[in-house]
Design an enzyme around this catalytic site. Structure first.
Site, PDB file in Angstrom:
ATOM      1  N   GLU A 182      49.503  13.424  24.722  1.00  0.00           N
ATOM      2  CA  GLU A 182      50.847  12.843  24.651  1.00  0.00           C
ATOM      3  C   GLU A 182      51.168  12.493  23.207  1.00  0.00           C
ATOM      4  O   GLU A 182      50.337  11.901  22.519  1.00  0.00           O
ATOM      5  CB  GLU A 182      50.956  11.577  25.510  1.00  0.00           C
ATOM      6  CG  GLU A 182      52.399  11.137  25.635  1.00  0.00           C
ATOM      7  CD  GLU A 182      52.582   9.867  26.485  1.00  0.00           C
ATOM      8  OE1 GLU A 182      53.699   9.627  26.944  1.00  0.00           O
ATOM      9  OE2 GLU A 182      51.603   9.123  26.670  1.00  0.00           O
ATOM     10  N   GLY A 318      45.812   2.876  22.150  1.00  0.00           N
ATOM     11  CA  GLY A 318      44.934   1.933  22.832  1.00  0.00           C
ATOM     12  C   GLY A 318      44.271   2.627  23.999  1.00  0.00           C
ATOM     13  O   GLY A 318      43.077   2.491  24.238  1.00  0.00           O
ATOM     14  N   ALA A 319      45.099   3.415  24.747  1.00  0.00           N
ATOM     15  CA  ALA A 319      44.588   4.157  25.899  1.00  0.00           C
ATOM     16  C   ALA A 319      45.621   5.199  26.297  1.00  0.00           C
ATOM     17  O   ALA A 319      46.770   5.136  25.867  1.00  0.00           O
ATOM     18  CB  ALA A 319      44.322   3.206  27.069  1.00  0.00           C
ATOM     19  N   GLU A 321      46.966   7.633  29.795  1.00  0.00           N
ATOM     20  CA  GLU A 321      46.914   7.641  31.258  1.00  0.00           C
ATOM     21  C   GLU A 321      46.660   9.003  31.894  1.00  0.00           C
ATOM     22  O   GLU A 321      47.085   9.255  33.022  1.00  0.00           O
ATOM     23  CB  GLU A 321      48.240   7.106  31.807  1.00  0.00           C
ATOM     24  CG  GLU A 321      49.469   8.001  31.586  1.00  0.00           C
ATOM     25  CD  GLU A 321      50.271   7.704  30.336  1.00  0.00           C
ATOM     26  OE1 GLU A 321      51.424   8.120  30.262  1.00  0.00           O
ATOM     27  OE2 GLU A 321      49.724   7.039  29.418  1.00  0.00           O
ATOM     28  N   ASN A 322      45.974   9.930  31.214  1.00  0.00           N
ATOM     29  CA  ASN A 322      45.720  11.249  31.806  1.00  0.00           C
ATOM     30  C   ASN A 322      45.363  11.091  33.285  1.00  0.00           C
ATOM     31  O   ASN A 322      44.526  10.258  33.644  1.00  0.00           O
ATOM     32  CB  ASN A 322      44.555  11.936  31.091  1.00  0.00           C
ATOM     33  CG  ASN A 322      44.642  11.789  29.587  1.00  0.00           C
ATOM     34  OD1 ASN A 322      45.574  12.246  28.955  1.00  0.00           O
ATOM     35  ND2 ASN A 322      43.660  11.093  29.017  1.00  0.00           N
ATOM     36  N   HIS A 354      47.931  -1.303  32.904  1.00  0.00           N
ATOM     37  CA  HIS A 354      48.999  -0.457  32.355  1.00  0.00           C
ATOM     38  C   HIS A 354      48.746   1.019  32.691  1.00  0.00           C
ATOM     39  O   HIS A 354      49.618   1.705  33.230  1.00  0.00           O
ATOM     40  CB  HIS A 354      49.040  -0.665  30.839  1.00  0.00           C
ATOM     41  CG  HIS A 354      50.090   0.115  30.119  1.00  0.00           C
ATOM     42  ND1 HIS A 354      51.261  -0.453  29.673  1.00  0.00           N
ATOM     43  CD2 HIS A 354      50.159   1.421  29.750  1.00  0.00           C
ATOM     44  CE1 HIS A 354      51.994   0.465  29.073  1.00  0.00           C
ATOM     45  NE2 HIS A 354      51.332   1.610  29.097  1.00  0.00           N
ATOM     46  N   GLU A 355      47.539   1.486  32.379  1.00  0.00           N
ATOM     47  CA  GLU A 355      47.261   2.915  32.550  1.00  0.00           C
ATOM     48  C   GLU A 355      47.211   3.323  34.023  1.00  0.00           C
ATOM     49  O   GLU A 355      47.638   4.417  34.386  1.00  0.00           O
ATOM     50  CB  GLU A 355      45.941   3.296  31.864  1.00  0.00           C
ATOM     51  CG  GLU A 355      45.877   2.986  30.379  1.00  0.00           C
ATOM     52  CD  GLU A 355      47.047   3.524  29.568  1.00  0.00           C
ATOM     53  OE1 GLU A 355      47.688   4.516  29.991  1.00  0.00           O
ATOM     54  OE2 GLU A 355      47.325   2.954  28.501  1.00  0.00           O
ATOM     55  N   GLU A 377      57.001   3.809  29.844  1.00  0.00           N
ATOM     56  CA  GLU A 377      56.256   2.793  29.102  1.00  0.00           C
ATOM     57  C   GLU A 377      56.769   1.381  29.368  1.00  0.00           C
ATOM     58  O   GLU A 377      55.990   0.444  29.466  1.00  0.00           O
ATOM     59  CB  GLU A 377      56.281   3.105  27.602  1.00  0.00           C
ATOM     60  CG  GLU A 377      55.615   4.437  27.249  1.00  0.00           C
ATOM     61  CD  GLU A 377      54.160   4.528  27.711  1.00  0.00           C
ATOM     62  OE1 GLU A 377      53.576   3.504  28.116  1.00  0.00           O
ATOM     63  OE2 GLU A 377      53.607   5.645  27.675  1.00  0.00           O
TER      64      GLU A 377
END
Length: 921
Positions: A182, A318-319, A321-322, A354-355, A377
């Protein structure tokens, strides 16, 4: 994707945009138009023209990608074979796909049941990251198979298919192959239709060393020896659901894991560096609680058989979300029971929340184009708090939301160079610019306001309608509004368009009049500007959900209204003359409030006696501070209000106060009375510091630990004598191994001894950094190194920032820490960036880290000519993905300069007078 990098506390702000967002603010009403002329003369008023951009043609699209990749972890290259089932919708003799940094060796297309047609040419359009495959004959409508053999590089840019360096327990340096796609970097791993709306299924295989772990979005269905090399195996994964390319992921490396099953039977694993499986248990526990929470909230089951969460050593965000394989920075996933601080645990909980929200909101239903990124987001940034509040009610997380997200979004959104939540995005280079506090934090704040306006029951009903209708498809913002409107019967689109399609937010001015037993309120709204009262011709208007409370029941709204015009009169029945009235219960509405002096006077005792709820005390103080920064009220008035917080027990209220005093300290570092504001800080924080002490008391919890770290750090930095002495004593014991500092005390102690230390102290800190086995501890040290004051030590820290000792993504926070540490540090950091620009830009170009670096380094300046210098530098050293950030920084510098000119003398006089006759506590 999570861009922040610390908990919603001072620590979180430090890592999201470095030190607490430095000063924005300030110009007098009379100077407002003059300032706009100055902005224009500096070229800061208008964004540059956007590059022309065309999306991929719709004549050919994928149905399924069968992809096999063979990474070489020594030469940092990879070989790839793609067989894509494709649909030709319109006869054509060429196929246009996305492709970047990949060399195609052969390509062919075989119509179903017909002979293979070999491509005769590959025309790379490098600037647009596209390739056109030309065929000698026309491809007729229907389905067929596109085959492409290609090679690429495992780059070191933390995007696409890249290499990540790690050290084995025996001390050997090795590399993993990992992905970050992304927004638009899947095209660096394989030629593809790299647009979120062009969804397909994926069959992924990886050829990897047999002693390595291989992961992808789905579960492994086959693992067999590779015929050409006995040291390799081919790992095949199950077919994915229909999904977008930016969510595809694969990882090859050495990892341990811990696992469990959620109560719904989903296999959950957390992958950690070898030997650190224990550090994955906290995230595992959070993930296992979170999946069922979202399943119940959305009333839609998690659609994959497994979910993996994995800690990646070199990771820009930070991370990410795949779907089914969520990647994290180590510090966003790993918790050491002994050595992790409370804010880290909280941060990990939020990032996991969040993810995992994205697995539904983003992955199952995906935005149609990057214009709607905010919806992904903003929504995930809101619901992560709902989830953490469910899992850890003791965190008081919604109060922290106001300090961490809501107020930060308002600071940015008050600028002339802000942007609407919903930004029309064309060329991919524009996407990185909107991964910012507007898309995330303002997005989350307006969804929080919408949720409050609709009510939880109808909101959940609308979410279920939306997810059910669009699952495995793409949607736009309007589709969500329609579902919520159908569920609630309220004018959602009309209300929300005023918040998402225009930038900024309102200032509600309110005055009151007692009419017998009732209170008559007069409300008016105007756009809130960081430069002072709005003076333009056509003032934008918002549809504002307003709640009003009184001290009869401070936690309940006495009245709720929708303010849909510039002015309104409201009658509150049965409100006695001695009762206070407050707007924006819970600080949920995304607006600032300015009270008449009589109304404000009646509210202030509620701060001192704590009858106002914490989140309302915080909101009141934050509004006043912003009004002062904008020149609407005097900064001295706010300092007087800050002194009323002497009895304040709440961590988040202190966190926000601390942040605002930090901004003021940065501003006054440009004066010769900086020490006086430090005395003020010591006076404000000493009573709470004495009450808390250094060591936890029986019955204390998470928030007490956060508060102690915050207060001791503030007192230590300001040079509070007793705090400094105790910090030095404890630091010595820690270094000598007599008494190891608790994780919650390390940041404040490290900061204090460095700020008031010498070269020996810095050397000890660098040694501790080298010895640290945990990335959290390394980051903790990196973030405070900039506190050192001696010029030669500042240079040493800056040199260290670019050394092999610091991971590439963390260099930004080291340099940012120097810029935020002192006046000299700010100058030195800016010079360092200019001197090392080529290396820094090469490392971070085209990503959001370059924006962070610029923002952290220059925004604290408060001299007009610096705005011109910054602008001139970036005109000759363009950074396209940071253009808007550069404009915002220049605007902030001018605003700071105006604030200083306007209020410095009155602040100085107030501090001198206070010293002469200290206020009674």
């Amino acid at each position: 994707m999570w861009l922040a990098a610390a908990a919603p506390s001072l620590a979180r702000r430090l890592l999201f945009l470095g030190p607490p967002p430095p000063p924005l603010l300030l110009l007098l009403l009379s100077r407002s138009s003059r300032r706009r002329r100055r902005l224009h003369s500096l070229g800061l008023a208008a964004m540059p023209e956007k590059r022309p951009f065309e999306r991929l043609p719709a004549d050919v699209s994928p149905i399924n990608y069968s992809l096999c990749l063979k990474p070489d972890l020594l030469d940092f290259t990879f070989e790839g074979k793609l067989e894509a089932a494709a649909q030709v919708r319109q006869a054509t003799n060429q196929i246009v796909m996305n492709c970047a940094d990949i060399d195609i060796i052969t390509a062919s297309y075989a119509p179903e049941g017909d002979e293979e047609i070999h491509a005769t040419g590959f025309n790379y359009q490098n600037e647009d990251e596209k390739v056109t495959l030309s065929f000698p004959s026309t491809l007729q409508t229907g389905t067929g198979t596109l085959k492409i053999d290609f090679v690429g590089e495992l780059n070191d840019k933390m995007k696409g298919f890249y290499r990540s360096k790690y050290t084995t327990p025996s001390g050997e340096v090795r590399y993993a192959a990992v992905t970050q796609f992304e927004a638009t970097d899947a095209r660096r791993a394989f030629p593809c239709w790299d647009e979120p709306a062009i969804k397909a299924t994926f069959d992924i295989s990886l050829v990897v060393p047999k002693d390595r772990v291989a992961l992808s979005n789905m579960n492994v269905i086959d693992r067999k020896p590779y015929p050409d090399d006995e040291n390799l195996v081919e790992v095949k994964f199950a077919r994915t659901p229909v999904m977008s390319t930016y969510l595809v992921a694969f990882v090859v490396g050495e990892y341990d894991f811990v696992e469990t099953r959620s109560k719904d039977g989903v296999c959950v694993r957390v992958y950690t560096p070898v030997g650190k499986a224990e550090q994955g248990k906290f995230a595992l526990e959070v993930a296992a609680k979170t999946l069922p929470f979202y399943k119940d909230y959305f009333n839609v089951p998690y659609p994959l058989p497994k979910i993996d969460l994995i800690a990646i050593a070199d990771f820009a965000a930070g991370a990410m979300e795949n779907w089914g394989l969520v990647t994290y920075r180590e510090t966003a996933l790993l918790i050491d029971p002994k050595n992790s601080c409370s804010s880290s645990r909280q941060w990990v909980a939020l990032v996991v929340g969040h993810e995992l929200a994205h697995q539904w909101f983003g992955n199952l239903v995906t935005m149609e184009w990057w214009t709607h990124l905010w919806l992904n987001e903003g929504f995930a940034s809101w619901i992560e708090y709902l989830c953490v509040d469910h899992c850890f009610p003791e965190y008081d997380i919604w109060t922290q939301f106001v300090s961490a997200d809501y107020t930060r979004a308002q600071e940015l959104d008050a600028l002339d160079n802000s942007h609407p939540i919903e930004v029309s995005v064309g060329h991919p280079s524009e996407v990185d610019e909107i991964f910012d506090a507007i898309s995330y934090s303002k997005g989350a704040s307006v969804i929080r306001m919408l949720h409050d306006y609709i009510g939880d029951k109808d909101f959940k009903k609308g979410m279920n309608m939306y997810l059910t209708k669009f699952q495995q498809k793409n949607a736009a913002t309007e589709d969500l509004w329609e579902s919520l409107e159908n569920a609630s019967g309220k004018p959602i689109a009309a209300v929300m368009n005023t918040w998402t399609k225009q930038m900024g937010f309102p200032l509600i001015y309110v005055e009151a009049e007692q009419v017998e037993d009732d209170r008559l309120l007069k409300l008016s709204q105007k756009k809130f500007c960081a430069s002072g009262p709005y003076v333009g011709e056509d003032c934008p208007q918002w549809m504002v959900p307003i709640t009003i409370s009184t001290n009869e029941d401070p936690n309940q709204a006495k009245l709720k209204i929708l303010m849909d015009k510039p002015e309104m009169n409201v009658v509150l029945k049965n409100v006695k003359s001695d009762q206070w009235v407050k707007l924006n219960l819970g600080t949920v509405g995304f607006y600032r409030t300015q009270y008449s002096s009589a109304m404000l006077e009646s509210l202030l005792p509620g701060i001192r006696d704590l009858s106002l709820p914490p989140v309302d005390r915080l909101g009141l103080q934050n509004d006043l501070f912003s009004l002062a920064r904008a020149g609407i009220i005097s900064t001295v008035e706010v300092l007087k209000v800050m002194e009323a917080f002497v009895n304040e027990p709440n961590y988040t209220v202190w966190s926000d106060l601390s942040c605002n005093l930090g901004i003021l300290s940065t501003l006054l570092s440009h004066t010769d009375f900086y020490e006086e504001i430090q005395e003020f800080v010591k006076d404000v924080f000493s009573p709470i510091g004495e009450r808390l002490g250094w060591d936890p008391k029986p019955g204390e919890g998470h928030l007490d630990a956060l508060l102690r770290g915050l207060v001791l750090g503030k007192l230590g930095k300001a040079g509070h004598k007793a705090t400094l002495e105790e910090a030095r004593r404890r630091f010595k014991d820690h270094v000598e191994g007599k008494q190891i500092l608790s994780a919650d005390l390390r940041s404040p102690v490290y900061l204090t001894v460095l700020k008031h230390g010498d070269g020996t102290t810095l050397d000890i800190m660098l040694k501790l950094h080298k010895q640290a086995d945990m990335q959290e501890e390394k980051n903790r040290i990196e973030r405070v190194l900039g506190a050192t004051l001696l010029p030669e030590l500042i240079q040493k820290v800056l040199t260290f920032a670019l050394s092999e000792e610091v991971r590439p993504q963390d260099t930004v926070s080291v340099i940012g820490g120097v810029a935020g540490g002192s006046k000299h540090g700010r100058k030195a950091a800016w010079k360092f960036i200019k001197d090392n620009w080529e290396e820094l830009y090469n490392r971070y170009q085209g990503g959001f880290l370059i924006s962070r670096l610029i923002k952290l380094s220059v925004e604290g300046f408060a001299i007009d000519k610096m705005a011109g210098e910054v602008k001139a530098f970036f005109e000759s050293h363009p950074a396209p993905s940071a253009e808007r950030t550069i404009q915002q920084c220049c605007e902030n510098i001018l605003l700071n300069a105006a604030w200083l000119k306007r209020d410095a003398e009155s602040i100085h006089q107030y501090l001198l007078q206070r010293k002469a006759s200290p206020p009674a506590v």
